[in-house]
Design an enzyme around this catalytic site. Structure first.
Site, PDB file in Angstrom:
ATOM      1  N   ILE A   8      23.363  28.390  34.589  1.00  7.23           N
ATOM      2  CA  ILE A   8      23.870  29.555  33.863  1.00  7.23           C
ATOM      3  C   ILE A   8      23.171  30.819  34.339  1.00  7.23           C
ATOM      4  O   ILE A   8      21.940  30.929  34.251  1.00  7.23           O
ATOM      5  CB  ILE A   8      23.665  29.389  32.343  1.00  7.23           C
ATOM      6  CG1 ILE A   8      24.367  28.113  31.849  1.00  7.23           C
ATOM      7  CG2 ILE A   8      24.165  30.610  31.583  1.00  7.23           C
ATOM      8  CD1 ILE A   8      24.213  27.862  30.355  1.00  7.23           C
ATOM      9  N   ASN A  80      27.733  34.116  34.061  1.00  6.91           N
ATOM     10  CA  ASN A  80      27.692  34.924  32.845  1.00  6.91           C
ATOM     11  C   ASN A  80      27.083  36.306  33.079  1.00  6.91           C
ATOM     12  O   ASN A  80      27.382  37.247  32.348  1.00  6.91           O
ATOM     13  CB  ASN A  80      26.887  34.177  31.775  1.00  6.91           C
ATOM     14  CG  ASN A  80      26.537  35.038  30.586  1.00  6.91           C
ATOM     15  OD1 ASN A  80      27.397  35.454  29.820  1.00  6.91           O
ATOM     16  ND2 ASN A  80      25.246  35.327  30.437  1.00  6.91           N
ATOM     17  N   TYR A 147      33.861  48.437  35.702  1.00  5.63           N
ATOM     18  CA  TYR A 147      33.791  47.175  34.956  1.00  5.63           C
ATOM     19  C   TYR A 147      35.162  46.493  34.899  1.00  5.63           C
ATOM     20  O   TYR A 147      35.271  45.277  35.155  1.00  5.63           O
ATOM     21  CB  TYR A 147      33.280  47.453  33.548  1.00  5.63           C
ATOM     22  CG  TYR A 147      33.093  46.229  32.687  1.00  5.63           C
ATOM     23  CD1 TYR A 147      32.093  45.302  32.982  1.00  5.63           C
ATOM     24  CD2 TYR A 147      33.888  46.010  31.567  1.00  5.63           C
ATOM     25  CE1 TYR A 147      31.902  44.181  32.183  1.00  5.63           C
ATOM     26  CE2 TYR A 147      33.707  44.892  30.760  1.00  5.63           C
ATOM     27  CZ  TYR A 147      32.714  43.979  31.072  1.00  5.63           C
ATOM     28  OH  TYR A 147      32.537  42.873  30.272  1.00  5.63           O
ATOM     29  N   LYS A 151      36.030  42.757  36.639  1.00  9.07           N
ATOM     30  CA  LYS A 151      36.500  41.626  35.841  1.00  9.07           C
ATOM     31  C   LYS A 151      37.922  41.226  36.214  1.00  9.07           C
ATOM     32  O   LYS A 151      38.267  40.029  36.188  1.00  9.07           O
ATOM     33  CB  LYS A 151      36.415  41.955  34.348  1.00  9.07           C
ATOM     34  CG  LYS A 151      34.986  42.100  33.836  1.00  9.07           C
ATOM     35  CD  LYS A 151      34.169  40.829  34.067  1.00  9.07           C
ATOM     36  CE  LYS A 151      32.782  40.919  33.455  1.00  9.07           C
ATOM     37  NZ  LYS A 151      31.977  39.686  33.668  1.00  9.07           N
ATOM     38  N   THR A 180      25.872  42.165  21.476  1.00  5.90           N
ATOM     39  CA  THR A 180      24.792  41.966  22.445  1.00  5.90           C
ATOM     40  C   THR A 180      24.268  43.317  22.917  1.00  5.90           C
ATOM     41  O   THR A 180      24.727  44.373  22.482  1.00  5.90           O
ATOM     42  CB  THR A 180      25.305  41.186  23.668  1.00  5.90           C
ATOM     43  OG1 THR A 180      26.328  41.968  24.312  1.00  5.90           O
ATOM     44  CG2 THR A 180      25.880  39.836  23.269  1.00  5.90           C
TER      45      THR A 180
END
Length: 249
Positions: A8, A80, A147, A151, A180
């Site tokens: 991860i 991630n 961004y 993605k 987050t």
């Protein structure tokens, strides 16, 4: 011996850390990769690595795989790590920040996936790749051009992999809006750079953000589903029946 092993990235905080914790508590082998190790790292192993060092990606995957017993039945790569920066209208963004954004959100995951597939070519283990994408890759957000682009590219790359490699199941999943550090950065934006700032401030004030804990829970359950191979390559975790039933935001 754990039947499943997970590599991860971005494992030192947010959903990466929480997912690592839950997997470890469930008895799975977890190898975390991030620039700095988190305090009280819950996994079996941690590799300190800067994903912008693209020339060393092959070696970091090799190091991670050496830590996994050959008898392990399932190998999972989770991409991630990522960044929301730069936040700003395209013509105002710094070139170096735009470049780093694409490296972290797209180029590094591409190379990690390729290294994972190449080095496990002759392994009999079940191979899974989970790329953490975003609704921003599927919808336009003013002020997030870098961004959104990274993605969107990650989604399309995932679709290409799923076609190219019959023995590797790839999923590019949008995990929802999670409370987050990335959300904190978004809320600190200037309205001139991010016109939707008020909406994201309201998400926090109205309690509409999912927690890393509940999001990691649903991601873990998604990856371990018996029908994982039948899932669409591009999906939103909130659209899975179990997540909807569980009230995931």
């Amino acid at each position: 011996m754990a039947k499943e092993a997970y590599i991860i990235t971005g494992a030192s905080k947010g959903i990466g850390f929480e997912w690592s914790r839950q997997l470890s508590e469930a008895g799975h082998l977890v190898i975390g990769i991030a620039r700095t190790e988190a305090k009280n790292w819950p996994g079996a192993h941690f590799l300190s690595f800067d994903l912008t060092c693209l020339e060393a990606v092959e070696e970091i995957i090799a190091q991670a795989l050496k830590l996994i017993p050959k008898e392990t039945e399932t190998m999972v790569l989770v991409n991630n790590a990522g960044t929301i920066e730069p936040i700003g209208l395209a013509h105002k963004n710094d070139a170096a920040q735009v470049s780093q954004s694409i490296v972290l959100n797209l180029t590094a995951p591409m190379l990690l996936c390729s290294a994972f597939i190449r080095q496990l070519e002759y392994s009999s283990a079940e191979k899974k790749i989970v790329n953490i994408s975003s609704g921003a890759g599927r919808k336009v957000y003013e002020g997030w051009s870098a961004y959104c682009t990274g993605k969107a590219g990650l989604d399309h790359f995932s679709s290409c992999l799923d076609v190219e490699y019959e023995g590797v199941k790839v999923v590019s999943v949008a995990p929802g809006i999670i409370d987050t550090g990335m959300q904190k950065k978004i809320r600190q934006s200037d309205a001139a750079d991010f016109p939707l700032i008020e909406k994201f401030l309201d998400y926090k004030e109205s309690g509409l953000l999912s927690s890393p804990e509940e999001t990691a829970k649903w991601l873990m359950e998604m990856t371990q589903r018996p029908d994982f191979k039948e899932l669409p390559t591009i999906l939103d975790i909130r659209n899975l029946p179990q997540a909807r039933k569980g009230g995931l935001k």
